[in-house]
Design an enzyme around this catalytic site. Structure first.
Site, PDB file in Angstrom:
ATOM      1  N   LYS A 177      43.832  37.959  33.369  1.00 59.59           N
ATOM      2  CA  LYS A 177      44.582  38.972  32.614  1.00 59.59           C
ATOM      3  C   LYS A 177      44.838  38.542  31.163  1.00 59.59           C
ATOM      4  CE  LYS A 177      46.912  40.969  36.665  1.00 59.59           C
ATOM      5  NZ  LYS A 177      48.242  41.243  37.267  1.00 59.59           N
ATOM      6  N   TYR A 194      44.854  50.940  37.786  1.00 57.66           N
ATOM      7  CA  TYR A 194      46.130  50.760  38.492  1.00 57.66           C
ATOM      8  C   TYR A 194      46.719  52.092  38.964  1.00 57.66           C
ATOM      9  CZ  TYR A 194      46.532  45.719  37.654  1.00 57.66           C
ATOM     10  OH  TYR A 194      46.349  44.347  37.675  1.00 57.66           O
ATOM     11  N   THR A 221      52.611  37.448  43.817  1.00 57.17           N
ATOM     12  CA  THR A 221      52.721  38.234  42.586  1.00 57.17           C
ATOM     13  C   THR A 221      53.782  37.638  41.664  1.00 57.17           C
ATOM     14  OG1 THR A 221      52.226  40.170  43.954  1.00 57.17           O
ATOM     15  CG2 THR A 221      53.040  40.587  41.722  1.00 57.17           C
ATOM     16  N   ASN A 237      51.131  37.655  35.035  1.00 57.77           N
ATOM     17  CA  ASN A 237      50.921  36.680  36.115  1.00 57.77           C
ATOM     18  C   ASN A 237      49.473  36.189  36.205  1.00 57.77           C
ATOM     19  OD1 ASN A 237      49.850  38.996  37.161  1.00 57.77           O
ATOM     20  ND2 ASN A 237      51.201  39.133  38.929  1.00 57.77           N
ATOM     21  N   HIS A 244      44.362  38.897  38.567  1.00 54.08           N
ATOM     22  CA  HIS A 244      44.336  39.971  39.571  1.00 54.08           C
ATOM     23  C   HIS A 244      43.298  39.613  40.625  1.00 54.08           C
ATOM     24  CE1 HIS A 244      43.913  43.968  41.398  1.00 54.08           C
ATOM     25  NE2 HIS A 244      42.617  43.702  41.406  1.00 54.08           N
ATOM     26  N   GLU A 279      37.022  48.365  43.281  1.00 55.82           N
ATOM     27  CA  GLU A 279      37.317  47.662  42.026  1.00 55.82           C
ATOM     28  C   GLU A 279      36.065  47.010  41.437  1.00 55.82           C
ATOM     29  OE1 GLU A 279      42.037  46.723  42.859  1.00 55.82           O
ATOM     30  OE2 GLU A 279      40.615  45.052  42.876  1.00 55.82           O
TER      31      GLU A 279
HETATM   32  N1  UDP Z   1      53.822  44.157  38.439  1.00 53.67           N
HETATM   33  C1  UDP Z   1      54.896  44.261  37.565  1.00 53.67           C
HETATM   34  N2  UDP Z   1      56.161  44.401  38.089  1.00 53.67           N
HETATM   35  C2  UDP Z   1      56.387  44.442  39.445  1.00 53.67           C
HETATM   36  C3  UDP Z   1      55.303  44.340  40.323  1.00 53.67           C
HETATM   37  C4  UDP Z   1      54.021  44.203  39.782  1.00 53.67           C
HETATM   38  O1  UDP Z   1      54.728  44.245  36.356  1.00 53.67           O
HETATM   39  O2  UDP Z   1      57.560  44.566  39.869  1.00 53.67           O
HETATM   40  C5  UDP Z   1      52.468  44.010  37.878  1.00 53.67           C
HETATM   41  C6  UDP Z   1      51.885  42.595  38.038  1.00 53.67           C
HETATM   42  O3  UDP Z   1      51.082  42.300  36.901  1.00 53.67           O
HETATM   43  C7  UDP Z   1      51.060  42.739  39.291  1.00 53.67           C
HETATM   44  C8  UDP Z   1      50.494  44.169  39.116  1.00 53.67           C
HETATM   45  O4  UDP Z   1      51.588  44.894  38.563  1.00 53.67           O
HETATM   46  O5  UDP Z   1      50.055  41.751  39.393  1.00 53.67           O
HETATM   47  C9  UDP Z   1      50.041  44.854  40.380  1.00 53.67           C
HETATM   48  O6  UDP Z   1      51.081  44.781  41.349  1.00 53.67           O
HETATM   49  P1  UDP Z   1      50.764  44.425  42.857  1.00 53.67           P
HETATM   50  O7  UDP Z   1      52.011  44.696  43.641  1.00 53.67           O
HETATM   51  O8  UDP Z   1      49.510  45.117  43.279  1.00 53.67           O
HETATM   52  O9  UDP Z   1      50.571  42.826  42.822  1.00 53.67           O
HETATM   53  P2  UDP Z   1      49.258  41.917  42.978  1.00 53.67           P
HETATM   54  O10 UDP Z   1      48.326  42.615  43.945  1.00 53.67           O
HETATM   55  O11 UDP Z   1      48.651  41.772  41.594  1.00 53.67           O
HETATM   56  O12 UDP Z   1      49.758  40.604  43.496  1.00 53.67           O
HETATM   57 MG    MG Z   2      47.638  44.549  43.968  1.00 57.20          MG
END
Ligand code: UDP
Ligand code: MG
Length: 139
Positions: A10, A50, A92, A113, A116, A127
């Site tokens: 990212k 997203y 996450t 974070n 992805h 994806e």
């Molecule tokens: N994210 C965020 N705030 C939150 C949860 C998620 O900004 O409370 C962002 C973060 O960058 C995360 C992405 O949205 O990686 C997608 O969320 P997801 O729950 O799918 O997490 P991931 O699959 O990336 O672990």
């Molecule tokens: Mg996710």
């Protein structure tokens, strides 16, 4: 089962020059890089990628963050690649990510974070097709 998953390094991690270290962790884990490209997402592309989070309160900020700089997208291949890469990434929220994971090491916040990874084989197929054509996936 031999499987493929999509990885994105990212904008926060690319901006800090961490792509080499993160790719080294990926390769050390045994996952094979079957395709790779660096690009900057448009707002429309990040919004579509997203789409599943459109109704979530963090969606607007997430799209802004994902378009804030270049990303490195790759297709990873290996045994149970989807779960294997999720395990290597960690939770996450970096505060909850296990020692030795990419997010524990490099994530700055729940949003920024570092990486992805697809969350299921069906998601991975969608994806991967979002970023790569068949001819761009090698080996
Ligand atoms: N994210 C965020 N705030 C939150 C949860 C998620 O900004 O409370 C962002 C973060 O960058 C995360 C992405 O949205 O990686 C997608 O969320 P997801 O729950 O799918 O997490 P991931 O699959 O990336 O672990
Ligand atoms: Mg996710």
């Amino acid at each position: 089962m031999l499987q493929r998953t999509l990885s994105i390094i990212k904008p926060d991690a690319v901006a800090r020059g961490l792509q080499g270290e993160i790719l080294a962790m990926i390769q050390a884990s045994g996952l094979r890089i079957a395709a790779m490209k660096m690009l900057r997402l448009t707002e429309a592309q990040a919004g579509a990628f997203y789409e599943v989070h459109r109704e979530r309160p963090f969606y607007g900020d997430l799209v802004r963050y994902m378009t804030s700089g270049p990303v490195v997208c790759s297709v990873l291949e290996g045994e149970d690649a989807v779960a294997a890469y999720r395990a290597l990434m960690g939770s996450t929220d970096p505060a909850k990510a296990a020692e030795g994971t990419i997010r524990r090491k490099y994530a700055q916040s729940v949003q920024a974070n570092a990486v992805h990874g697809s969350d299921a084989p069906e998601t991975a197929a969608r994806e991967i097709a979002f970023f790569f054509s068949q001819t761009e996936i090698v080996g």
